[in-house]
Every structure is written in structure tokens, then in C-alpha cells.
Motif scaffolding. Structure first.
Motif, PDB file in Angstrom:
ATOM      1  N   VAL B  85      -7.283  -2.588  -2.581  1.00 22.67           N
ATOM      2  CA  VAL B  85      -6.544  -1.096  -2.112  1.00 22.67           C
ATOM      3  C   VAL B  85      -7.752  -0.314  -2.158  1.00 22.67           C
ATOM      4  O   VAL B  85      -7.874   0.493  -0.534  1.00 22.67           O
ATOM      5  N   ARG B  86      -9.032  -0.076  -2.067  1.00 23.78           N
ATOM      6  CA  ARG B  86      -9.658   1.184  -1.957  1.00 23.78           C
ATOM      7  C   ARG B  86     -10.720   0.643  -0.828  1.00 23.78           C
ATOM      8  O   ARG B  86     -10.903   1.244   0.015  1.00 23.78           O
ATOM      9  N   TYR B  88      -9.577  -1.005   1.990  1.00 22.53           N
ATOM     10  CA  TYR B  88      -7.945  -0.390   2.954  1.00 22.53           C
ATOM     11  C   TYR B  88      -7.689   1.474   3.042  1.00 22.53           C
ATOM     12  O   TYR B  88      -8.022   1.709   4.297  1.00 22.53           O
ATOM     13  N   ASN B  89      -8.289   1.537   1.796  1.00 22.08           N
ATOM     14  CA  ASN B  89      -7.942   2.792   1.579  1.00 22.08           C
ATOM     15  C   ASN B  89      -9.110   4.253   2.826  1.00 22.08           C
ATOM     16  O   ASN B  89      -9.024   5.444   3.673  1.00 22.08           O
ATOM     17  N   ILE B  97      -0.953   1.779   3.863  1.00 21.67           N
ATOM     18  CA  ILE B  97      -0.989   0.670   3.056  1.00 21.67           C
ATOM     19  C   ILE B  97       0.276   0.305   1.806  1.00 21.67           C
ATOM     20  O   ILE B  97       0.830   0.995   1.904  1.00 21.67           O
ATOM     21  N   VAL B  99       1.286  -2.081  -1.147  1.00 21.84           N
ATOM     22  CA  VAL B  99       1.163  -3.205  -2.180  1.00 21.84           C
ATOM     23  C   VAL B  99       2.676  -3.642  -2.829  1.00 21.84           C
ATOM     24  O   VAL B  99       3.662  -2.798  -3.382  1.00 21.84           O
ATOM     25  N   VAL B 112      -2.165   0.893  -9.545  1.00 21.13           N
ATOM     26  CA  VAL B 112      -2.084   0.221  -8.747  1.00 21.13           C
ATOM     27  C   VAL B 112      -1.323   1.805  -7.516  1.00 21.13           C
ATOM     28  O   VAL B 112      -2.189   1.910  -6.394  1.00 21.13           O
ATOM     29  N   ILE B 116      -3.973   3.695  -3.883  1.00 19.16           N
ATOM     30  CA  ILE B 116      -3.380   4.133  -2.574  1.00 19.16           C
ATOM     31  C   ILE B 116      -3.954   5.593  -2.347  1.00 19.16           C
ATOM     32  O   ILE B 116      -3.384   6.834  -3.066  1.00 19.16           O
ATOM     33  N   ASP B 121      -0.206   6.043   1.809  1.00 20.86           N
ATOM     34  CA  ASP B 121       0.735   5.604   1.023  1.00 20.86           C
ATOM     35  C   ASP B 121       2.489   6.384   2.026  1.00 20.86           C
ATOM     36  O   ASP B 121       2.848   6.544   2.014  1.00 20.86           O
TER      37      ASP B 121
END
Lengths: 295, 295
Positions: B85-86, B88-89, B97, B99, B112, B116, B121
Motif C-alpha cells: 500500500v505504501r 502505491y501511496n 488505491i 484494497v 489497511v 491508504i 482513497d
């Protein structure tokens, strides 16, 4: 004549009880070398704000919470205020930060609220804390609705399955109040200035919460017999007397419980601010055989 | 016999309209050298999740949104997922993003969701985005209730002053739906499994939103004549047929408008996910003579 007289929900008494318990918790913390510390930032010369801030300092002092008194000029820039907030965010000895609202026009209240570290946000106004509350996973609670919840605990008034009607939808009372009641399994209705036939809603309420800011707005005929009535209002009437949003005399004849004004919700708000500060100071500390991790 | 027949709120048609407009917005973005890009993370082998994720990829592709398809093993650790996740952050070419929920037991969905970046988000589930929504300052909106709002816009159905009753209080539909309706000046009641005399509430609703997850839960007798009825349910009945939370045939005889199942709320959810992704990609870009800054 068999006039029902509502029992008073005594905020003076209850807040005193809470403050006494807090005093003991602070003593325990101090024995462990931790002094709860609250930074209170006041911008400008607003008279009402000065009184509020003074009362917060005094309440803290009585409990043993140390406060830092930050007074900033009316014409301070947003940037300077944000720098101050960040300084206290980074200071590990500070457990809570509070910026007294309203702020002067040149400063965005939203930006300042968002700048306070959520884990030091004793007012519970940071959007991430509001979000956690609305997702039924509260970290820090806005003080006024939190104080109201304490009445239900103390007087053992059931909430689950009750029909709760809230009059007013402010970010600091109405909305978070709705979340807390919903999280406690009430059916919740939020009404406001655009609501049609308001009285039809209020008359169905088992629990009626008035946070509208108009003197004596809720009258006897608006209340279901036996309802619990919470009066959040603090208004001056035309004689200069402090009165609530509820016409207390008439409503007391039909309600089962009512918070008086003054001496109801008011004293609870500051008590909850103190409780939040102590909670934040306790975080991560071993107390008895438990390590406190509540937010 | 003069049986009222509710008009259908056509989610298939409306979502197509929205997707066509998005296609144009994507073309404009691409002319400026920007391709909206959505990272979709799927953990494990849940069959329903696979279908949802597949549909999201396909919808994005049709509009011209690029997707990154990240499939992770069922036994991935929380730490590994958070690292993804980080990644793609921090990747500036990624605008959104997502999930896919639910996640395997060893992983905290809350952690999780909170990991984001709020500005990426697209699901609108981050507590800070939920908080902004509840404070009437929305940045990113949960897709299902956002899609429902689009029906009211498209069919010009008034919301202000209406009595809105929501059945169900989930974090992804009921609660954010309440906030959106309240922000649009409706009087809002949230009901749920602990509500007593549910029918008394639903029968008073001008706008009734059923998001409860029980097949044909809302019956004709539960609905006020002329009400607008939104059916969020997606249930399989005992014959394996897809049915909503509303007994559609009976309720259609009294409601003025109703969303069918399938073809109502369902198609709107993905369309709103796409719209959010495009919005995020447009942020800070000059379009015509306006610089887009919406969150």
C-alpha cells in the motif's frame, strides 16, 4: 392533580464525582513520574473565549493537570498559529492540545483543527477522530455529547432500542451525539432547521436532545410523556437570565428526567475535557496489572 | 382498480451516462499527458472478491483508466500488505488505491484502510474521509451511497426537508448515506436490527433506503404511498435468484419511484468508483479555464 415532575439529571454533582475520580488517577500517574499536561491556545480578545479558557485552566489545576497558557495576538497569521500547534505536537511532555474556537477571520479553523495531532486532540474535533467515532471505533470524543452519555451511565437510563431524536446538527454536538447514540444501539433521528413538522418527531422521542441554540424552543407539547430530555442550550433570555433550549418548567411536568440549565450539560463538558487529557496521559502506562492503551 | 406503479430508477442507464461522460474527461486528461491510474489490490482466492475486482478492471478499461492488478497470496502478512500500500501511496503516477475487502483473518482491515493515503482513497473508507463527510466537507465519498445520491440528481427528486429513513447502519452504506442525506438538508433516521417497531419508522419515510441484507425484508405495508424507495440489497433467494432487500412487486404498487434489483444501485457503485478515480487524476490540472482542486 397528579403532576409528574421530572427528576433532575444533576451535572454539577456528576461532574464533581468524575473530577474526584480523575484526581485519583492523576495522583497515580504522578507516582509514576507522569504529570498530565494540556496546552490551551487562545487567539485574540474574545470575552466569552477568555472565560471558557479561564475555566478550563482552573478545572485542570484542581485535578492536578498542568496547563500551558498560550495567548496569541488577534492578528497572528495562520502560519504562525500552525507553527505553535506543531511545536506542541512534537513535545512529548504535552498530552493534550486545545485551540479555543472561534478563530479570527484570517485563520482557517479547519486547517488548525486538522493540524492538531489526532492522539493529542482532546476536543475530538479532528476529522480522523470524528471518522473513527462514526465507524463505531472511537479514539477521542467531543466533550459535550460525551458528557451527555455519562448521564445515561450514571442514572442507568437504557439507550438500546430507544427512539432518540436530536434537534440540531452541529459538528460539535448534534452529529457526534447521533453517532454515540447509534453506537449504543438507539434508533436515531437528526432534525434541524429544515425539518418539517418538527414536533411530530420530538413527540415520538423516548430520549430528546435539544441542541439548537434558541431559548425555550422545546415546549411541553413537543415532548412525549415520560421522555428523557437533555437540554444542551445556553441562551440569555430577554431578562439576561441563562436559559436552555427547553422550556424547563412546562417540560418538567411531562418528562421523566431532565437536565437543568445551568447545572446540567454545562459542567459535564469541562469534566470530559479533563477526562480525555488524563486518558491520553495514561496511554501506554502500566496501571495496576493493565497497560492502558485506550485512545 | 387504479394500481399505482412506481417508476423505475434505472441504474444501468444512468451509470452508462456517467461512464460516457467520464470517458470524455479521461480523453481531456490524456491530451494533457495524464492517464488516470488505479491500483487494485486483491488478497487471496475469495470467489466473490475475484468477480468484483474483475468488474472494476473491466469498467476502468472501457473508460480509459489504467489499472494495476495486484494479486497477493492468501497467507501474506499484514506487514507485507502495508508495504505494498505504501509503495502505491508514494508512486505519483497512481491516482487511486483500492484494497478489496474482506481481507484474510491475519490482517487488520482497519489498519489497511488507514494506511491508504486519504488523497488516493477512492473507496472513501479512510476514517479521515468519513470524518470530513460527517462534518459536511466531503473529500472522497463511499461509492454506494454516492451512487444513490446520483439518482436524486438525475430524476430531480427533492431531498431538503424530506423524511429519510435508512434501514441498516453499516460503515459502507447506512452511516455515510445518513451523512449525505443530512448534508442535503433531509431529516434523517437511522434504523437497524435493534430498532423497535421498525415499520412505524419506515411507514413515515418520504425516502426509504433499505441496506439490510435480507431478501424481501421491506414489504408493501412498510412503505408510505408515494415514497421513493432505494433498494441496496443483493441477496440470493431460495431459488438462487438475485433479489433486493425490498419485496419489489408489492412495494412497486405504493412507491412513486423504486430502484430495481438488479439494474438499480449495483451498476452505480462501480461508476462512482471510476468517477472518484478520474476526480483524483484531475486534481491540480487546468481544465478549460478552471483549475480543478476538488478532493
Amino acid at each position: 392533580m397528579n403532576k409528574m415532575v421530572a427528576k433532575l439529571l444533576d451535572g454539577k454533582e456528576l461532574s464533581k464525582e468524575i473530577r474526584n475520580k480523575l484526581k485519583q488517577r492523576v495522583t497515580v500517574l504522578k507516582e509514576k513520574g507522569i504529570t498530565p499536561k494540556l496546552a490551551v491556545i487562545l487567539v485574540g480578545e474574545d470575552e466569552a473565549s477568555k472565560v471558557y479558557v479561564h475555566n478550563k485552566h482552573r478545572a485542570a489545576e484542581k485535578i492536578g493537570i498542568e496547563t500551558i497558557d498560550i495567548k496569541l495576538a488577534q492578528d497572528i497569521t495562520e502560519k504562525e498559529l500552525l507553527l505553535q500547534v506543531r511545536k506542541y505536537n512534537e513535545d512529548d511532555s504535552i498530552h493534550g492540545i486545545l485551540v479555543q474556537l472561534p478563530l479570527p477571520k484570517q485563520i482557517s479553523e479547519e486547517k488548525v483543527t486538522c493540524a492538531i495531532a489526532p492522539e493529542k486532540d482532546v476536543d475530538g474535533f479532528h476529522p480522523v477522530n470524528i471518522g473513527h467515532l462514526f465507524m463505531n471505533n472511537p479514539h477521542s470524543l467531543p466533550c459535550t455529547p460525551h458528557g451527555i452519555m455519562k448521564f445515561f451511565e450514571k442514572y442507568e437510563l437504557p439507550i438500546a432500542g430507544k427512539n432518540v431524536v436530536i434537534v440540531g446538527r452541529s459538528n460539535i454536538v448534534g452529529r457526534p451525539m447521533a453517532a454515540m447514540m447509534l453506537n449504543n444501539d438507539a434508533t436515531v433521528t437528526i432534525t434541524h432547521s429544515k425539518t418539517k413538522n418538527l414536533s411530530e418527531f420530538t413527540r415520538q422521542a423516548d430520549i430528546l436532545i435539544a441542541a439548537v441554540g434558541h431559548a425555550a424552543f422545546i415546549k411541553k407539547n413537543d415532548v412525549k410523556p415520560g421522555a428523557v430530555v437533555i437540554d444542551v442550550g445556553m441562551n440569555r433570555n430577554d431578562k439576561g437570565k441563562l436559559v436552555g433550549d427547553v422550556e424547563q418548567k412546562g417540560v418538567s411536568e411531562v418528562a421523566s428526567y431532565i437536565t437543568p440549565v445551568p447545572g446540567g450539560v454545562g459542567p459535564m463538558t469541562i469534566a470530559m475535557l479533563m477526562e480525555q487529557t488524563v486518558k491520553f496521559a495514561e496511554r501506554g502506562v502500566q496501571i495496576g496489572n493493565r497497560k492502558v492503551s485506550n485512545g
